[in-house]
Write an enzyme that holds these catalytic residues in place. Structure first.
Site, PDB file in Angstrom:
ATOM      1  N   GLY A   1       0.966  -1.268   0.084  1.00 20.02           N
ATOM      2  CA  GLY A   1       0.050   0.172   0.019  1.00 20.02           C
ATOM      3  C   GLY A   1       0.745   1.185  -0.226  1.00 20.02           C
TER       4      GLY A   1
ATOM      5  N   GLN B   1       2.806   9.873   1.671  1.00 23.72           N
ATOM      6  CA  GLN B   1       3.832   9.081   1.502  1.00 23.72           C
ATOM      7  C   GLN B   1       4.902   9.426   0.168  1.00 23.72           C
ATOM      8  OE1 GLN B   1       2.049   5.091   2.477  1.00 23.72           O
ATOM      9  NE2 GLN B   1       4.125   4.799   3.429  1.00 23.72           N
TER      10      GLN B   1
ATOM     11  N   CYS C   1       6.350  -0.709   6.837  1.00 23.42           N
ATOM     12  CA  CYS C   1       6.002   0.643   6.035  1.00 23.42           C
ATOM     13  C   CYS C   1       6.984   0.985   5.104  1.00 23.42           C
ATOM     14  CB  CYS C   1       5.532   1.721   7.116  1.00 23.42           C
ATOM     15  SG  CYS C   1       5.079   3.167   6.309  1.00 23.42           S
ATOM     16  N   LEU C   2       6.700   1.401   3.928  1.00 22.73           N
ATOM     17  CA  LEU C   2       7.719   1.817   3.003  1.00 22.73           C
ATOM     18  C   LEU C   2       8.289   3.299   3.410  1.00 22.73           C
ATOM     19  CD1 LEU C   2       5.829   1.407  -0.223  1.00 22.73           C
ATOM     20  CD2 LEU C   2       7.661   0.077   0.711  1.00 22.73           C
TER      21      LEU C   2
ATOM     22  N   HIS D   1      -4.092   0.558   7.979  1.00 25.45           N
ATOM     23  CA  HIS D   1      -2.607   1.235   7.860  1.00 25.45           C
ATOM     24  C   HIS D   1      -2.505   2.444   7.156  1.00 25.45           C
ATOM     25  CE1 HIS D   1       1.843   0.786   7.834  1.00 25.45           C
ATOM     26  NE2 HIS D   1       1.693   1.462   6.603  1.00 25.45           N
ATOM     27  N   GLU D   2      -3.084   2.362   5.805  1.00 27.94           N
ATOM     28  CA  GLU D   2      -3.063   3.318   4.987  1.00 27.94           C
ATOM     29  C   GLU D   2      -3.801   4.475   5.272  1.00 27.94           C
ATOM     30  OE1 GLU D   2      -0.701   3.367   2.800  1.00 27.94           O
ATOM     31  OE2 GLU D   2      -0.092   1.275   3.047  1.00 27.94           O
TER      32      GLU D   2
ATOM     33  N   HIS E   1      -2.393   6.609   7.960  1.00 27.95           N
ATOM     34  CA  HIS E   1      -1.340   7.680   6.896  1.00 27.95           C
ATOM     35  C   HIS E   1      -2.030   9.270   6.780  1.00 27.95           C
ATOM     36  CE1 HIS E   1       2.569   5.737   6.655  1.00 27.95           C
ATOM     37  NE2 HIS E   1       1.995   4.794   5.918  1.00 27.95           N
TER      38      HIS E   1
END
Length: 165
Positions: free
Chosen positions: A46, A51, A89-90, A131-132, A135
């Protein structure tokens, strides 16, 4: 399409609240296309707009069979305890942690053309959606993690030790 730079932990932008999308135009479509390409290149499940430096309530995810483009997402209902605990996480490379998330979520979002979508996600897709969504409110998984690990191997060793006790 283009690969965009991923904003990393420590950048104050990740802590800002994203604004609703009102224009469902070619700029949004280009952003979504770039985000999908960036997510795949980074081998993520994701990626949220913030991000890649865009404070819009938008994220993409590929946590199941298909790619989802979620604009102005809302979690309507949560149920159960997700058995998948580990999360990465990226924007937080080189780490992972355990986070409690719901097993099922009922959600609403808009697609790239502004059409409303109502879905129920379970398991990994539910975890990814939550999770997304976090953000978009400036929340990182590390804020909710009950335990942190340097990588998935360390997490695996931790789980093995728990099982043998």
């Amino acid at each position: 399409m283009a690969i965009r730079n991923i904003v990393k932990e420590g950048d104050e932008l990740l802590r800002k609240k994203s604004k609703p999308v009102v224009d469902f135009d070619k700029n949004l479509h280009m952003l979504l296309d770039d985000m999908v390409e960036t997510m795949h290149k980074a081998e993520g499940a994701g990626l949220a707009g913030v991000q890649v430096g865009v404070l819009k309530r938008v994220f993409v995810m590929h946590a199941g069979k298909e790619i989802r483009e979620c604009i102005n997402p809302k979690i309507l209902k949560e149920e159960g305890e997700n058995k998948i605990k580990v999360e990465g996480c990226l924007s937080v490379p080189g780490k992972c942690g355990t986070v409690d998330r719901p097993e099922k979520v009922w959600v609403e979002y808009q697609d790239r053309n502004g059409n409303k979508v109502n879905k129920k996600f379970t398991g990994f897709e539910a975890k990814c959606f939550c999770h997304e969504s976090d953000h978009l409110d400036g929340i990182l998984y590390i804020d909710k993690a009950t335990k942190m690990f340097k990588d998935r191997n360390e997490y695996g060793e931790y789980e093995k030790k728990k099982e043998t006790k």
